[in-house]
Design a protein around this motif. Structure first.
Motif, mmCIF file in Angstrom:
data_model
loop_
_atom_site.group_PDB
_atom_site.id
_atom_site.type_symbol
_atom_site.label_atom_id
_atom_site.label_comp_id
_atom_site.label_asym_id
_atom_site.label_seq_id
_atom_site.Cartn_x
_atom_site.Cartn_y
_atom_site.Cartn_z
ATOM 1 N N ARG A 1 35.905 17.268 1.027
ATOM 2 C CA ARG A 1 35.167 17.818 2.160
ATOM 3 C C ARG A 1 35.739 19.157 2.591
ATOM 4 N N VAL A 2 34.923 20.180 2.475
ATOM 5 C CA VAL A 2 35.348 21.548 2.765
ATOM 6 C C VAL A 2 34.366 22.197 3.728
ATOM 7 N N VAL A 3 34.901 22.832 4.758
ATOM 8 C CA VAL A 3 34.092 23.697 5.602
ATOM 9 C C VAL A 3 34.485 25.133 5.312
ATOM 10 N N LEU A 4 33.521 25.930 4.924
ATOM 11 C CA LEU A 4 33.721 27.365 4.743
ATOM 12 C C LEU A 4 33.431 28.036 6.074
ATOM 13 N N LEU A 5 34.465 28.599 6.670
ATOM 14 C CA LEU A 5 34.368 29.274 7.961
ATOM 15 C C LEU A 5 34.399 30.766 7.704
#
Length: 215
Positions: A69-73
């Motif tokens: 699970r990755v959030v690209l900010l």
């Protein structure tokens, strides 16, 4: 920096208000593959805030588990940031990573960081120099959330912030500039792809809270 403070004061409250996009709690992700020789000396692990120069390709055999699970900010639409964003997206697609993207409003960057954390990702990957000062404000208060900064660094990172940079990158925040002579042309697709993979390998193998220097 002062305009960030009102949002930061509400951070602890906001960070617990959303269940995010991934509902199920799960154990910490286990990397697939080992770090190669020359990434780090296991008998002498790097000190907090240290800069290490892993051998080229020593991260190539490391992959995230499927569904990582990755959030690209991200913030800004300049060419370096766009190249980093593309590198993260291509890595996520190749590795079957579960990717979500949060685009920060330059006037309210802390709100975007809170939104990213509320999704409960395995890691938040930051792209864009405009996030460095807000991250420096937020990250020490959320040590259970991992962050990976690509193409820049925090001047005093805590153990949950790992950065990857190279000659021509290394912005450290307003008033501090870059650790090297900044050169937007060094943000090539190939270099950013290497940086993302090297940084992800470090985070997955708990080589964290440091700066990785890649060519």
């Amino acid at each position: 920096m002062s305009r960030l403070l009102p949002a930061a004061l509400a951070l602890l409250v906001l960070a617990g208000c959303s269940s995010g996009d991934w509902d199920e709690a799960r154990p910490a992700p286990v990397p697939i593959g080992a770090l190669g020789a020359g990434f780090v000396d296991p008998s002498h692990p790097p000190a907090p805030e240290a800069t290490i120069t892993p051998s080229p390709g020593s991260w190539d055999q490391v992959h995230p588990p499927e569904g990582y699970r990755v959030v690209l900010l991200t913030i800004g639409a300049d060419a370096p940031t766009t190249t980093v964003v593309t590198a993260v997206e291509e890595w996520a697609e190749a590795e079957k990573v579960s990717l979500r993207t949060v685009t920060a409003d330059p006037a309210e960057p802390v709100d975007a960081i809170v939104e990213a954390m509320n999704m409960k990702p395995d890691v938040v990957v930051s792209a864009g120099d405009g996030l460095i000062d807000p991250l420096a404000l937020v990250t020490p208060n959320h040590l259970d959330q991992q962050f990976l900064v690509v193409g820049a660094e925090l001047a005093e990172p805590t153990a949950n912030v790992t950065a990857v940079e190279w000659a021509g990158a290394g912005f450290r925040g307003e008033g501090l500039g870059s650790s090297t002579t900044y050169d937007a042309a060094t943000f090539t697709a190939e270099r950013c792809a290497r940086a993302v993979r090297a940084g992800a390998a470090a985070v997955l193998h708990r080589v964290r809270g440091i700066v990785l220097w890649v060519d």
